[in-house]
Scaffold this motif. Sequence first.
Motif, PDB file in Angstrom:
ATOM      1  N   ASP A 194       0.106 -27.809 -29.684  1.00 48.66           N
ATOM      2  CA  ASP A 194       1.080 -27.709 -30.776  1.00 48.66           C
ATOM      3  C   ASP A 194       1.400 -29.060 -31.422  1.00 48.66           C
ATOM      4  OD1 ASP A 194       2.465 -28.908 -28.803  1.00 48.66           O
ATOM      5  OD2 ASP A 194       4.123 -27.486 -28.714  1.00 48.66           O
ATOM      6  N   ILE A 195       0.492 -30.030 -31.327  1.00 51.55           N
ATOM      7  CA  ILE A 195       0.828 -31.321 -31.932  1.00 51.55           C
ATOM      8  C   ILE A 195       0.542 -31.333 -33.439  1.00 51.55           C
ATOM      9  CG2 ILE A 195       0.550 -32.674 -29.822  1.00 51.55           C
ATOM     10  CD1 ILE A 195      -2.086 -33.722 -30.989  1.00 51.55           C
ATOM     11  N   GLY A 196       0.040 -30.228 -33.953  1.00 47.50           N
ATOM     12  CA  GLY A 196      -0.162 -30.131 -35.391  1.00 47.50           C
ATOM     13  C   GLY A 196      -1.300 -30.998 -35.884  1.00 47.50           C
ATOM     14  N   ALA A 197      -2.342 -31.140 -35.067  1.00 49.22           N
ATOM     15  CA  ALA A 197      -3.503 -31.948 -35.481  1.00 49.22           C
ATOM     16  C   ALA A 197      -4.781 -31.140 -35.270  1.00 49.22           C
ATOM     17  CB  ALA A 197      -3.555 -33.226 -34.658  1.00 49.22           C
ATOM     18  N   GLU A 198      -5.805 -31.556 -35.996  1.00 50.63           N
ATOM     19  CA  GLU A 198      -7.120 -30.918 -35.832  1.00 50.63           C
ATOM     20  C   GLU A 198      -7.930 -31.826 -34.892  1.00 50.63           C
ATOM     21  OE1 GLU A 198      -8.888 -29.851 -39.734  1.00 50.63           O
ATOM     22  OE2 GLU A 198     -10.621 -30.897 -38.877  1.00 50.63           O
ATOM     23  N   VAL A 199      -8.263 -31.307 -33.718  1.00 52.14           N
ATOM     24  CA  VAL A 199      -8.915 -32.157 -32.711  1.00 52.14           C
ATOM     25  C   VAL A 199     -10.407 -31.805 -32.624  1.00 52.14           C
ATOM     26  CG1 VAL A 199      -8.910 -32.892 -30.297  1.00 52.14           C
ATOM     27  CG2 VAL A 199      -6.760 -32.222 -31.408  1.00 52.14           C
ATOM     28  N   THR A 200     -11.243 -32.822 -32.788  1.00 57.43           N
ATOM     29  CA  THR A 200     -12.694 -32.616 -32.695  1.00 57.43           C
ATOM     30  C   THR A 200     -13.256 -33.562 -31.637  1.00 57.43           C
ATOM     31  OG1 THR A 200     -12.784 -32.111 -35.049  1.00 57.43           O
ATOM     32  CG2 THR A 200     -14.877 -32.655 -34.002  1.00 57.43           C
ATOM     33  N   PRO A 226     -16.651 -23.824 -23.329  1.00 56.14           N
ATOM     34  CA  PRO A 226     -15.566 -22.969 -22.810  1.00 56.14           C
ATOM     35  C   PRO A 226     -14.232 -23.721 -22.734  1.00 56.14           C
ATOM     36  CG  PRO A 226     -17.532 -22.753 -21.469  1.00 56.14           C
ATOM     37  CD  PRO A 226     -17.798 -23.870 -22.416  1.00 56.14           C
ATOM     38  N   GLN A 227     -14.298 -25.020 -22.426  1.00 57.19           N
ATOM     39  CA  GLN A 227     -13.069 -25.837 -22.372  1.00 57.19           C
ATOM     40  C   GLN A 227     -12.491 -25.994 -23.777  1.00 57.19           C
ATOM     41  OE1 GLN A 227     -11.877 -27.019 -19.488  1.00 57.19           O
ATOM     42  NE2 GLN A 227     -13.426 -28.118 -18.322  1.00 57.19           N
ATOM     43  N   ALA A 228     -13.399 -26.134 -24.773  1.00 58.94           N
ATOM     44  CA  ALA A 228     -12.946 -26.288 -26.168  1.00 58.94           C
ATOM     45  C   ALA A 228     -12.193 -25.030 -26.593  1.00 58.94           C
ATOM     46  CB  ALA A 228     -14.139 -26.548 -27.080  1.00 58.94           C
ATOM     47  N   ARG A 229     -12.764 -23.877 -26.226  1.00 60.70           N
ATOM     48  CA  ARG A 229     -12.116 -22.599 -26.580  1.00 60.70           C
ATOM     49  C   ARG A 229     -10.752 -22.499 -25.876  1.00 60.70           C
ATOM     50  NH1 ARG A 229     -13.180 -18.161 -23.612  1.00 60.70           N
ATOM     51  NH2 ARG A 229     -15.220 -18.945 -23.056  1.00 60.70           N
ATOM     52  N   ALA A 230     -10.747 -22.820 -24.590  1.00 57.77           N
ATOM     53  CA  ALA A 230      -9.504 -22.666 -23.816  1.00 57.77           C
ATOM     54  C   ALA A 230      -8.417 -23.641 -24.270  1.00 57.77           C
ATOM     55  CB  ALA A 230      -9.802 -22.874 -22.328  1.00 57.77           C
ATOM     56  N   HIS A 231      -8.803 -24.823 -24.713  1.00 57.60           N
ATOM     57  CA  HIS A 231      -7.787 -25.847 -25.025  1.00 57.60           C
ATOM     58  C   HIS A 231      -7.633 -26.103 -26.524  1.00 57.60           C
ATOM     59  CE1 HIS A 231      -7.135 -26.771 -20.803  1.00 57.60           C
ATOM     60  NE2 HIS A 231      -8.440 -26.596 -20.660  1.00 57.60           N
ATOM     61  N   GLY A 232      -8.319 -25.320 -27.343  1.00 56.75           N
ATOM     62  CA  GLY A 232      -8.079 -25.365 -28.778  1.00 56.75           C
ATOM     63  C   GLY A 232      -8.598 -26.594 -29.495  1.00 56.75           C
ATOM     64  N   PHE A 233      -9.723 -27.155 -29.053  1.00 50.66           N
ATOM     65  CA  PHE A 233     -10.348 -28.219 -29.845  1.00 50.66           C
ATOM     66  C   PHE A 233     -11.740 -27.787 -30.261  1.00 50.66           C
ATOM     67  CE2 PHE A 233     -11.196 -29.376 -25.388  1.00 50.66           C
ATOM     68  CZ  PHE A 233     -12.543 -29.698 -25.392  1.00 50.66           C
ATOM     69  N   ARG A 234     -12.303 -28.520 -31.229  1.00 53.49           N
ATOM     70  CA  ARG A 234     -13.629 -28.197 -31.739  1.00 53.49           C
ATOM     71  C   ARG A 234     -14.634 -29.126 -31.079  1.00 53.49           C
ATOM     72  NH1 ARG A 234     -15.904 -28.902 -37.681  1.00 53.49           N
ATOM     73  NH2 ARG A 234     -14.781 -30.844 -37.539  1.00 53.49           N
ATOM     74  N   PHE A 235     -15.785 -28.575 -30.701  1.00 55.09           N
ATOM     75  CA  PHE A 235     -16.821 -29.436 -30.115  1.00 55.09           C
ATOM     76  C   PHE A 235     -18.042 -29.470 -31.025  1.00 55.09           C
ATOM     77  CE2 PHE A 235     -20.775 -30.052 -27.829  1.00 55.09           C
ATOM     78  CZ  PHE A 235     -20.532 -31.312 -27.308  1.00 55.09           C
TER      79      PHE A 235
END
Length: 416
Positions: A32-38, A71-80
């Motif tokens: 919920d930090i309001g950022a797009e994480v890649t 799978p970690q990207a999906r679970a933690h909401g970042f893009r790989f």
Amino acid sequence: MAVVLPGAAKPKILIVGAGFGGMATAVHLKRDIGAEVTLVSHRNFHLFTPLLYQTATGVIDMDHLAQTVRPQARAHGFRFLEGDVTSVDLDKKTVQTSFGELAYDYLVLAVGSVNNDFGVKGVAENALSLKGINDGKLMHDRIVGAMEMAAVEKDEATRRALLSFVVIGAGPTGVELAGSLRDFVKVMAKDYPEITEKPKVSIVEALPNLLPGLSAYAVRKTTEALKERGIDVRTSSKVVEVSKEGVLLLGGELIPSANVFWTAGVKPAKVVESLNVEKERGRVKVDGFLRVGGHPEAFALGDITYLIDAKSGRRLAETAAVAVQQGKWLADALPDLMASRSVAPFAYRDRGFMLSIGRHSGVADLHWLKTSGFFGWMIWRVVHISLISTSRNRLGVAFDWTLAYFNTRNVAHTEV
Ligand SMILES: Cc1cc2nc3c(=O)[nH]c(=O)nc-3n(C[C@H](O)[C@H](O)[C@H](O)COP(=O)(O)OP(=O)(O)OC[C@H]3O[C@@H](n4cnc5c(N)ncnc54)[C@H](O)[C@@H]3O)c2cc1C
């Protein structure tokens, strides 16, 4: 938490490197930090390096050390994104990758290190190192191939060189490799009735002690354990050349060997060279907030950094423990740093260390507990299996360890 106005683009956080530091940051950053994480990395898995030497010695299947990132990207909401970062422009806030340019608002650089031969002659051509996932396989093929060749070799000197295994560099990786290698060749030798000589394992270190920088307890117990296992321990022995004949020491002695393994050091990954920032011995100097000089939006962590630990006054070493703690600290601190709120600087917590020296032999110095032998080995196993982050990999390693415990190791010479 960063405030994102309706319609405004979210700040872009770009993490480079899916190793210990990069993954710790990506996984611990709050959604919920309001950022797009890649996260961009060379391959779509995170390599569990602490057990890599066991792929070389037939214990672990190398796939069991590759922890997939998606799978970690999906679970933690970042893009790989899989790809290589070839250069970083800190002024333009862009990175060039093998698939094009990426812009960022915040950069976390965690590209780790590569093998360093310190310019010693012949290392690149005649020694194998242990860093990437295929290195374990290459070493394994070399070890098993040497045994097969020794079984049919008529010339005594050549046979002796084939049965001589030399590890250069007695840091934790070298020590663990030497111990496990000795167990491996001992187990294998039973299936080679043609080989009447005992395979010999040596470990060579330029400094007066094994395990430079670690506690006196660890040095003493490890040295004893290696010697008890019949390993030839050479300290104060500087290697000047590695050739097809073996390892040449300062002073002229040659240790004949067809199997030389280099674990003497690392240097930052190549992309770090493209960074026009202050460095020390090639490593990026960061402040207590892991920021790269003059760029408050750019952070570096793990093996590529140069940071003096405020508590011990010593440079933080290239370890997974440091990289993970830095990654977790940054994930917690980043929302505050983005919002210009004050945060306490990174402080490393030294929890001690542990080593496995082979079957039933380990050393653990956790400050509050010092132990060795079977108990040290058990602690090492429990801790390492718990550090593996995916169940598939954890179960795979547990299965491999069970087989190896009953002396069933991978001895197939599958080199093509
Ligand atoms: C054989 C071995 C055994 C070890 N054993 C231990 C141990 O028991 N305990 C311990 O604490 N430490 C151990 N270490 C050290 C530990 O692995 C490192 O300190 C740790 O991995 C550093 O983390 P990092 O995030 O800086 O880099 P890494 O974990 O190396 O991750 C770097 C990532 O960046 C990627 N990358 C690199 N360059 C690029 C690029 N240009 N573009 C895109 N991606 C890139 C890599 O593919 C990798 O995924 C060991 C190291 C080795 C080699």
